[in-house]
Scaffold this motif. Structure first.
Motif, PDB file in Angstrom:
ATOM      1  N   ASP A 428      38.535  48.949  36.041  1.00 55.32           N
ATOM      2  CA  ASP A 428      38.692  49.562  34.722  1.00 55.32           C
ATOM      3  C   ASP A 428      38.490  48.561  33.583  1.00 55.32           C
ATOM      4  N   LEU A 429      38.304  47.279  33.934  1.00 55.22           N
ATOM      5  CA  LEU A 429      38.015  46.261  32.926  1.00 55.22           C
ATOM      6  C   LEU A 429      36.526  46.197  32.580  1.00 55.22           C
ATOM      7  N   ILE A 430      35.686  46.852  33.396  1.00 52.04           N
ATOM      8  CA  ILE A 430      34.246  46.817  33.151  1.00 52.04           C
ATOM      9  C   ILE A 430      33.938  47.430  31.790  1.00 52.04           C
ATOM     10  N   GLY A 431      33.152  46.694  31.006  1.00 55.29           N
ATOM     11  CA  GLY A 431      32.796  47.158  29.668  1.00 55.29           C
ATOM     12  C   GLY A 431      33.730  46.648  28.592  1.00 55.29           C
ATOM     13  N   LYS A 432      34.747  45.878  28.978  1.00 54.12           N
ATOM     14  CA  LYS A 432      35.711  45.363  28.006  1.00 54.12           C
ATOM     15  C   LYS A 432      35.585  43.857  27.854  1.00 54.12           C
ATOM     16  N   MET A 433      36.167  43.337  26.781  1.00 53.39           N
ATOM     17  CA  MET A 433      36.239  41.895  26.593  1.00 53.39           C
ATOM     18  C   MET A 433      37.618  41.407  27.017  1.00 53.39           C
ATOM     19  N   VAL A 434      37.631  40.370  27.857  1.00 52.83           N
ATOM     20  CA  VAL A 434      38.893  39.847  28.384  1.00 52.83           C
ATOM     21  C   VAL A 434      38.909  38.325  28.244  1.00 52.83           C
ATOM     22  N   LYS A 435      40.097  37.752  28.381  1.00 51.80           N
ATOM     23  CA  LYS A 435      40.236  36.301  28.386  1.00 51.80           C
ATOM     24  C   LYS A 435      40.385  35.807  29.813  1.00 51.80           C
ATOM     25  N   VAL A 436      39.621  34.774  30.152  1.00 47.69           N
ATOM     26  CA  VAL A 436      39.639  34.230  31.507  1.00 47.69           C
ATOM     27  C   VAL A 436      39.814  32.713  31.434  1.00 47.69           C
ATOM     28  N   LYS A 437      40.768  32.185  32.197  1.00 45.32           N
ATOM     29  CA  LYS A 437      40.932  30.736  32.298  1.00 45.32           C
ATOM     30  C   LYS A 437      40.042  30.222  33.412  1.00 45.32           C
ATOM     31  N   ILE A 438      39.186  29.255  33.094  1.00 46.89           N
ATOM     32  CA  ILE A 438      38.219  28.739  34.056  1.00 46.89           C
ATOM     33  C   ILE A 438      38.907  27.738  34.984  1.00 46.89           C
ATOM     34  N   THR A 439      38.763  27.996  36.287  1.00 46.54           N
ATOM     35  CA  THR A 439      39.442  27.153  37.279  1.00 46.54           C
ATOM     36  C   THR A 439      38.491  26.292  38.090  1.00 46.54           C
ATOM     37  N   SER A 440      37.230  26.721  38.237  1.00 44.55           N
ATOM     38  CA  SER A 440      36.274  25.946  39.027  1.00 44.55           C
ATOM     39  C   SER A 440      34.855  26.361  38.665  1.00 44.55           C
ATOM     40  N   THR A 441      33.881  25.630  39.182  1.00 46.34           N
ATOM     41  CA  THR A 441      32.483  25.924  38.891  1.00 46.34           C
ATOM     42  C   THR A 441      31.662  25.968  40.174  1.00 46.34           C
ATOM     43  N   HIS A 442      30.554  26.690  40.103  1.00 47.49           N
ATOM     44  CA  HIS A 442      29.578  26.695  41.194  1.00 47.49           C
ATOM     45  C   HIS A 442      28.204  26.822  40.545  1.00 47.49           C
ATOM     46  N   ALA A 443      27.417  25.722  40.592  1.00 46.56           N
ATOM     47  CA  ALA A 443      26.141  25.663  39.878  1.00 46.56           C
ATOM     48  C   ALA A 443      26.416  25.982  38.401  1.00 46.56           C
ATOM     49  N   HIS A 444      25.794  27.046  37.872  1.00 47.10           N
ATOM     50  CA  HIS A 444      26.026  27.396  36.469  1.00 47.10           C
ATOM     51  C   HIS A 444      26.999  28.558  36.331  1.00 47.10           C
ATOM     52  N   THR A 445      27.606  28.982  37.425  1.00 47.03           N
ATOM     53  CA  THR A 445      28.579  30.061  37.396  1.00 47.03           C
ATOM     54  C   THR A 445      29.993  29.492  37.317  1.00 47.03           C
ATOM     55  N   LEU A 446      30.815  30.150  36.502  1.00 48.05           N
ATOM     56  CA  LEU A 446      32.210  29.729  36.366  1.00 48.05           C
ATOM     57  C   LEU A 446      33.103  30.689  37.106  1.00 48.05           C
ATOM     58  N   LYS A 447      34.173  30.173  37.659  1.00 50.27           N
ATOM     59  CA  LYS A 447      35.177  31.022  38.337  1.00 50.27           C
ATOM     60  C   LYS A 447      36.490  30.845  37.612  1.00 50.27           C
ATOM     61  N   GLY A 448      37.220  31.969  37.451  1.00 47.88           N
ATOM     62  CA  GLY A 448      38.444  31.867  36.695  1.00 47.88           C
ATOM     63  C   GLY A 448      39.497  32.881  37.063  1.00 47.88           C
ATOM     64  N   GLU A 449      40.566  32.857  36.280  1.00 48.33           N
ATOM     65  CA  GLU A 449      41.685  33.782  36.480  1.00 48.33           C
ATOM     66  C   GLU A 449      41.905  34.581  35.192  1.00 48.33           C
ATOM     67  N   LEU A 450      42.093  35.864  35.350  1.00 46.82           N
ATOM     68  CA  LEU A 450      42.327  36.754  34.218  1.00 46.82           C
ATOM     69  C   LEU A 450      43.640  36.403  33.530  1.00 46.82           C
ATOM     70  N   ILE A 451      43.592  36.323  32.216  1.00 43.21           N
ATOM     71  CA  ILE A 451      44.815  36.090  31.442  1.00 43.21           C
ATOM     72  C   ILE A 451      45.251  37.432  30.850  1.00 43.21           C
ATOM     73  N   ASN A 452      46.437  37.846  31.206  1.00 43.27           N
ATOM     74  CA  ASN A 452      46.974  39.102  30.696  1.00 43.27           C
ATOM     75  C   ASN A 452      47.790  38.829  29.438  1.00 43.27           C
ATOM     76  N   ASP A 453      47.277  39.318  28.310  1.00 50.10           N
ATOM     77  CA  ASP A 453      47.996  39.121  27.040  1.00 50.10           C
ATOM     78  C   ASP A 453      49.296  39.912  27.019  1.00 50.10           C
TER      79      ASP A 453
END
Length: 453
Positions: A428-453
């Protein structure tokens, strides 16, 4: 052989169509409008080419490789029996304008040829072919007439492309675009605003403005005055519901201080700013008819970074332009080291018949060209990876685009920098803007954790 003469109210027989697009984002925009036009004409889109009675191919003409791809694709589908002699094949985009009737000699299975300016006539062209079984060729029209014929657009996801102008008048010596898309013409401001509002009302939260040189935009406002690009940015940024604004592509010579001020003042503008330099040698830039120097380009990037410290500047490079010496190439590498580009594109020069550069003496060997390209690409890759690593530990505002292709338990999103960010979250988050904390990288892709305001 005829141009379209079918009456506007001619009803197409029911059928299916398949659209495939190669090339720039303007071709993507045109491809989406073609889908809407054919759907309005009574056809149904299919996801598989073998199920289509009409196949529409939109490709570019900037490099010879793009042309080769489209003809190779037709041959492959024919060999795989995915298309037959009964399949209506429509070929367009810049290659349609460039080659026009010559395409019929290159591939006799092509039935309809159209250009970027005539996509609105495609339903009629297809109708004419179905009625007469004579090839239809129509590549000439006013640059912005087509926009008056498009059905109302609907956003397919949270991001939408909006073309603000057609054509280019810069006449860079290597570029075929001014001869395929014609001279520059800007759409009226209200037409652009209306299209943006329509996309946003249908779910888009990001608008991506398109043009061969967006920052030379000069469209007419309702009161008859002329609107420049920076004013257009302010107008679009004021639309309720817009969360992010991108634009592509910009010519350095037209990236004026008022546009830089807009980048500073409008937080909705993306951190990713694409400004093609093409080469770092003033001698080569002059031969290319790029009307700026390497020093002026570097000063532009310094102004952008002063205005927006978080900006990520990407660029385009042409390696092996006719007459390029090793010294010229090293000047390009010097600019790379000074600017430190992010996520850039680089290509070996591709000769395009009909352009001034095609007549220039070219003594650079293929081996030299590719050796230079690999050196440039390796350094650009190192710089991009360095930027990627710097995101770890930061919080990024991301627009959620869909489910990750690699892991159905993760969502795919895009940060303001243009980086793909994946994280675990509900659909249900698809199409929305969210805040994500970046935890790691893979090539040019970032991986993170959703921050719930």
């Amino acid at each position: 052989m005829t141009n379209s003469t079918i009456l506007p109210d001619f009803k197409l027989q029911q059928g299916t169509f398949f659209v495939q697009v190669w090339g720039c984002q303007m071709n993507v925009y045109d491809g989406d409008r073609i889908r809407e036009l054919l759907t309005s004409a009574g056809f149904v889109e299919t996801a598989a080419v073998e199920n289509a009675s009409i196949v529409v191919l939109v490709t570019c003409a900037v490099r010879a490789k793009a042309e080769d791809k489209v003809f190779n694709q037709i041959a492959a589908w024919r060999h795989q029996q995915k298309i037959s002699k009964n399949t209506v094949i429509a070929l367009g985009g810049c290659v349609g304008s460039e080659l026009a009737e010559e395409i019929l000699k290159l591939d006799k299975s092509v039935n309809v040829i159209f250009g970027p300016r005539t996509i609105h006539r495609l339903p009629s062209l297809i109708s004419a072919y179905i009625q007469t079984h004579e090839p239809q060729v129509d590549v000439n029209a006013d640059a912005i007439d087509k926009f008056d014929y498009f059905p109302s657009s609907h956003a397919e996801g949270p991001s939408a492309f909006v073309t603000i102008m057609e054509g280019c008048s810069n006449k860079c010596t290597y570029c075929i675009v001014p001869y395929t898309r014609g001279d520059e013409q800007s759409r009226p401001v209200q037409d652009i605003i209306d299209e943006c509002v329509n996309f946003i009302s249908n779910g888009a939260i990001e608008i991506h403005l398109l043009g061969q040189n967006v920052n030379s935009y000069h469209g007419v406002m309702n009161d008859g005055t002329v609107c420049n690009f920076s004013t257009l940015l302010y107008e679009i940024a004021a639309i309720p519901g817009l969360r992010r604004l991108r634009f592509t592509t910009s010519n350095p010579m037209d990236f004026t201080d008022d546009i830089i001020d807009a980048v500073k003042n409008l937080s909705v503008i993306s951190d990713q700013i694409h400004v093609p330099i093409q080469a770092g040698s003033d001698r080569i830039l002059s031969l290319m008819h790029r009307r700026y120097t390497a020093k002026e380009y570097i000063e532009l990037t310094e102004k952008l970074r002063a205005a927006r410290p978080t900006v990520h500047i990407s660029s385009d490079f042409i390696v092996g332009f006719p007459g390029e010496t090793e010294e010229d190439f090293e000047k390009t590498m010097e600019v790379v080291e000074k600017v430190k580009f992010d996520l850039s594109f680089s290509f070996v020069y591709s000769k395009r018949q009909g352009t001034p550069a095609a007549l220039m003496e070219d003594k650079v060997t293929k081996e030299e060209k590719f050796n230079r390209l690999y050196k440039l690409q390796n350094r650009l890759e190192e710089l991009a990876l360095s930027y990627t690593q710097q995101f770890v530990g930061t919080v990024q505002e991301c627009i959620v685009e869909g489910i990750s292709r690699k892991d159905e338990n993760e969502l795919k999103s895009r940060a303001s920098s243009g980086r793909i960010v994946v994280f675990k979250g509900s659909e249900d988050l698809i199409g929305k803007m969210v805040k994500v904390k970046i935890t790691s990288t893979h090539a040019h892709t970032l991986k993170g954790e959703l921050i719930n305001d």
